[in-house]
Scaffold this active site. Sequence first.
Site, PDB file in Angstrom:
ATOM      1  N   ARG B 258       0.872  -1.179   0.000  1.00  0.00           N
ATOM      2  CA  ARG B 258       0.000   0.000   0.000  1.00  0.00           C
ATOM      3  C   ARG B 258       0.908   1.227   0.000  1.00  0.00           C
ATOM      4  O   ARG B 258       1.331   1.674   1.053  1.00  0.00           O
ATOM      5  CB  ARG B 258      -0.883  -0.034   1.249  1.00  0.00           C
ATOM      6  CG  ARG B 258      -2.081   0.886   1.208  1.00  0.00           C
ATOM      7  CD  ARG B 258      -2.667   1.058   2.595  1.00  0.00           C
ATOM      8  NE  ARG B 258      -1.869   2.003   3.365  1.00  0.00           N
ATOM      9  CZ  ARG B 258      -1.699   1.950   4.676  1.00  0.00           C
ATOM     10  NH1 ARG B 258      -2.243   1.008   5.399  1.00  0.00           N
ATOM     11  NH2 ARG B 258      -0.945   2.849   5.300  1.00  0.00           N
ATOM     12  N   HIS B 262      -3.742   4.578   4.306  1.00  0.00           N
ATOM     13  CA  HIS B 262      -4.880   3.638   4.432  1.00  0.00           C
ATOM     14  C   HIS B 262      -6.133   4.261   3.818  1.00  0.00           C
ATOM     15  O   HIS B 262      -6.768   3.685   2.942  1.00  0.00           O
ATOM     16  CB  HIS B 262      -5.116   3.292   5.901  1.00  0.00           C
ATOM     17  CG  HIS B 262      -6.474   2.742   6.182  1.00  0.00           C
ATOM     18  ND1 HIS B 262      -6.888   1.528   5.681  1.00  0.00           N
ATOM     19  CD2 HIS B 262      -7.524   3.247   6.886  1.00  0.00           C
ATOM     20  CE1 HIS B 262      -8.141   1.305   6.082  1.00  0.00           C
ATOM     21  NE2 HIS B 262      -8.545   2.335   6.796  1.00  0.00           N
ATOM     22  N   TYR B 271       4.086   5.994  11.160  1.00  0.00           N
ATOM     23  CA  TYR B 271       4.378   4.610  11.549  1.00  0.00           C
ATOM     24  C   TYR B 271       5.282   3.841  10.587  1.00  0.00           C
ATOM     25  O   TYR B 271       5.601   2.698  10.827  1.00  0.00           O
ATOM     26  CB  TYR B 271       3.072   3.832  11.795  1.00  0.00           C
ATOM     27  CG  TYR B 271       2.045   3.924  10.675  1.00  0.00           C
ATOM     28  CD1 TYR B 271       2.184   3.146   9.532  1.00  0.00           C
ATOM     29  CD2 TYR B 271       0.946   4.774  10.772  1.00  0.00           C
ATOM     30  CE1 TYR B 271       1.251   3.219   8.515  1.00  0.00           C
ATOM     31  CE2 TYR B 271       0.011   4.848   9.756  1.00  0.00           C
ATOM     32  CZ  TYR B 271       0.155   4.082   8.625  1.00  0.00           C
ATOM     33  OH  TYR B 271      -0.765   4.161   7.622  1.00  0.00           O
TER      34      TYR B 271
END
Lengths: 325, 368
Positions: B258, B262, B271
């Site tokens: 990805r 998100h 993160y």
Amino acid sequence: MAKMTMVQALNLALRQEMEKDDRVILLGEDVGLDGGVFRVTDGLIESFGDQRVVDTPLAETGIVGMSIGMAVYGLRPVCEIQFSGFSYQNFHQLENHAARMRWRTQGRLTVPMVLRAPYGGGVRALEHHSESREAYWAHTPGLKMVIPSGPRNARALLVSAIRDPDPVIFYESKALYRAFREEVPEEEETLPLGQPQVVRQGSDLSLIAYGAMMRPTLKAAEELAEEGVEAEVIDLLTISPLDDTLLVESLTRTGRAVVVHEAPRSFGPGAEVVSRLMEGAFHYLQAPIERVTGYDIVIPYFSREKEYIPSVERIVEAGRRTLRS
Amino acid sequence: MPREKLVIADSIERLSILDDKGQLDRELEPDIPEELLLKLYRYMLLGRRFDERMLDLQRQGRIGTFPPIKGQEASQLGAIACLEASDWLVPSFRETTAELWRGRSLESVLLYYNGYNEGTVIPPEQCDLPMAVPVGSQVLHAVGLAWAAKYRRQDQVVMSFFGDGATSEGDFHEGLNFAAVYQAPVVFVCQNNQWAISVPLSRQTATPTLAQKAIAYGMPGIQVDGNDVLAVYAAAREAVERARAGGGPTLIECVTYRVMMHTTADEPSKYRSEEEVELWRERDPLPRFGDYLKARGSLSEESAAAVEEAVLAEVQAGVDRAEQQMATLGDPLQMFDHLFAELPPATQAQKEALARELAANDREEHHG
């Protein structure tokens, strides 16, 4: 007409609908060779084979999630959750998908499924086998919540539930499964979902109940009659969607009401019934509406459940209180 | 009694045909018709350009939050290209490109992400489910559909998509178990994009692959390079053929990434490192496939430019149509539609009360 227990009457409904419609598929844990732990599906696998009566792996989410797919495809799955106390594992499938697929797709895909589950106390069962949590489903828009109170209406309502174009949660009282027999006609009989019934006429007081609570409620009406009080008794049959027309009409004649259920009191179906009566018949009220319900606690283990489940005495006493006001 | 090894299954295979250096394994190269190759390229580009345009629209406040698919075009399209029109797609919420391939319109996607129910309507001729937001919950629906197709003796196959995070959900395990028990014709396509919002795969599972979970359910499993459209296609075709022939379900793990957030409400720099993302940007499936097509003479610089131009025009037309449609939508009373086949009396009364309220507001505005 044959005299049948509720178990036999439910079995008749399933058998006749399966004969009539090959879209009707039963699935669940032990519904096949074992005939269900309460024997509601007894003998059906012998008649229809294991493609119509499907034993599933032991997974409630799986049973309901798979039923949703089957229903979207065009079948009419009737799944059994062995005890309603285990149906919380399939909560998200009902709330997130079964109840919403029609809405989400603007009517293009629908979920005409029935989830059958035994509910309620009174059979000396172990923990997780005695709850009465119909309010969970009644609170979910897009689900119908039906609870019959005897063999004859159980059969007629189950046939209607199977034929209904939307998902129906169908709770069966364990205490009523073999409690008594009723004449159940062999020929087809249905009852419309969403319509309460007056089962005893009266003009002094309205007693409103459903499911296993109908018997103590009718008994209470008889006891009140001995005191010269004629209670009207109404069986909700469908908890949700709740049609209050009959309830409001009854209250306009009696001015007094007692609502009875086994489920915990707070936020229970009775709270909704009372609100509807207030909205629809406030000016006819002659006394505060009473609720006789389970307590707001975990239903106790069976040595103490008798004191938890509403009794005839509690219903009679509540009736008397409304009459004193 | 001795303690001995049980032979449970062969080890799980990994399939790569066109690697990230552009090296092609000619032995494994699937035989894909020219027309289908070009269609795959066009949809990969459409998925990419539409995703980029949606991000612009979101940043301009013209649509709401959405989950970008950039970098996952190959792992979606390679699989979905193996389905017949009469088969079923059961998507999660990040298979926009696969849904477009199946015939979902660009405007339907835009309507959905701008808060209109009209964006989840499935075209009448199509056998697909709308996207499912609760992670993994759709996997079981695929099994029910496949069970029903088998019961009706239709040779339909159901393809269910989900991500790496979904493999932690109970619904995933129950779904694979049920499908294997009933030998249901399902192809489970895991889009392992390495991140479930902020949680990396290593926190999602202790197993080195997701594909190996197939062994536990008694079905074939395979890991493929998800950025290699040829490998995804080859694995999916094998699985679809097996399912259609009565051979039951398959789990395919497409290892992809990805590269975006998100959803547009997420900030990945919190993160994960930019170096990691950069590494995967270099493994971009789109130029890898484009170069392959050019090397085999299926695509030229000129025809690639023509595809690019056509795709941009298609995206623009979709945005225009969506904005035209949105101007005509928005009746609040629509929220009551399709709850049940027939609206119950009490809900009907609520709808009428809202209608009166809206009418009163309108009158006030006109007179006020």
